[in-house]
Design an enzyme around this catalytic site. Structure first.
Site, PDB file in Angstrom:
ATOM      1  N   ALA A  33       0.945  -1.357   0.178  1.00 45.89           N
ATOM      2  CA  ALA A  33      -0.023   0.114  -0.140  1.00 45.89           C
ATOM      3  C   ALA A  33       0.955   1.182  -0.007  1.00 45.89           C
ATOM      4  CB  ALA A  33      -0.794   0.062   1.297  1.00 45.89           C
ATOM      5  N   CYS A  34       0.404   2.252  -0.566  1.00 40.83           N
ATOM      6  CA  CYS A  34       0.889   3.460  -0.718  1.00 40.83           C
ATOM      7  C   CYS A  34      -0.128   4.533  -0.840  1.00 40.83           C
ATOM      8  CB  CYS A  34       2.307   3.816  -1.815  1.00 40.83           C
ATOM      9  SG  CYS A  34       1.541   3.736  -3.565  1.00 40.83           S
ATOM     10  N   GLY A  35       0.192   5.745  -0.978  1.00 38.20           N
ATOM     11  CA  GLY A  35      -0.723   7.060  -1.114  1.00 38.20           C
ATOM     12  C   GLY A  35      -1.597   6.677  -2.143  1.00 38.20           C
ATOM     13  N   GLY A  41      -1.326   3.932  -4.554  1.00 41.20           N
ATOM     14  CA  GLY A  41      -1.679   2.613  -5.188  1.00 41.20           C
ATOM     15  C   GLY A  41      -0.963   2.261  -6.173  1.00 41.20           C
ATOM     16  N   ALA A  89      -3.516   3.309   0.359  1.00 43.35           N
ATOM     17  CA  ALA A  89      -3.563   3.108   1.804  1.00 43.35           C
ATOM     18  C   ALA A  89      -5.077   3.243   2.330  1.00 43.35           C
ATOM     19  CB  ALA A  89      -2.721   3.948   2.500  1.00 43.35           C
TER      20      ALA A  89
END
Length: 94
Positions: free
Chosen positions: A9-11, A13, A42
């Site tokens: 996950a990241c800010g 995606g 996220a």
């Protein structure tokens, strides 16, 4: 060992989680662990938890997800990368 599913996950995606997913997938392969990687934003983590063994994120996550998670920027900064990979491996071998 059976294949493990890791949610990255990241800010957004997209960019960051792709970099991390590729690095972790390659490193775990070298350590004899096959992972099935999935990516998301996220904000989508909670809805993506089905069948997930571990979450690796570059941004903070809620603490009540019920799935082990590792939050790290090591794959972006290059600092602490070996330690992060060791943590990920230890979690996947449980």
């Amino acid at each position: 060992m059976s294949k493990k599913t890791v949610l990255f996950a990241c800010g957004t995606g997209i960019a960051t989680s792709t970099v991390v997913a590729n690095a972790v997938t390659e490193a775990m392969k070298e350590r004899g662990i096959t992972i099935d990687s999935r990516q998301c934003k996220a904000t989508e983590v909670r809805s993506e938890l089905s069948g997930v063994d571990l979450i690796v994120s570059t941004t903070q996550l809620p603490s009540d997800l019920g799935v082990p998670s590792i939050v790290t920027l090591a794959f972006l900064t290059g600092m602490g990368k070996a330690e992060a990979l060791d943590k990920i491996e230890a979690e996947l071998r449980k």
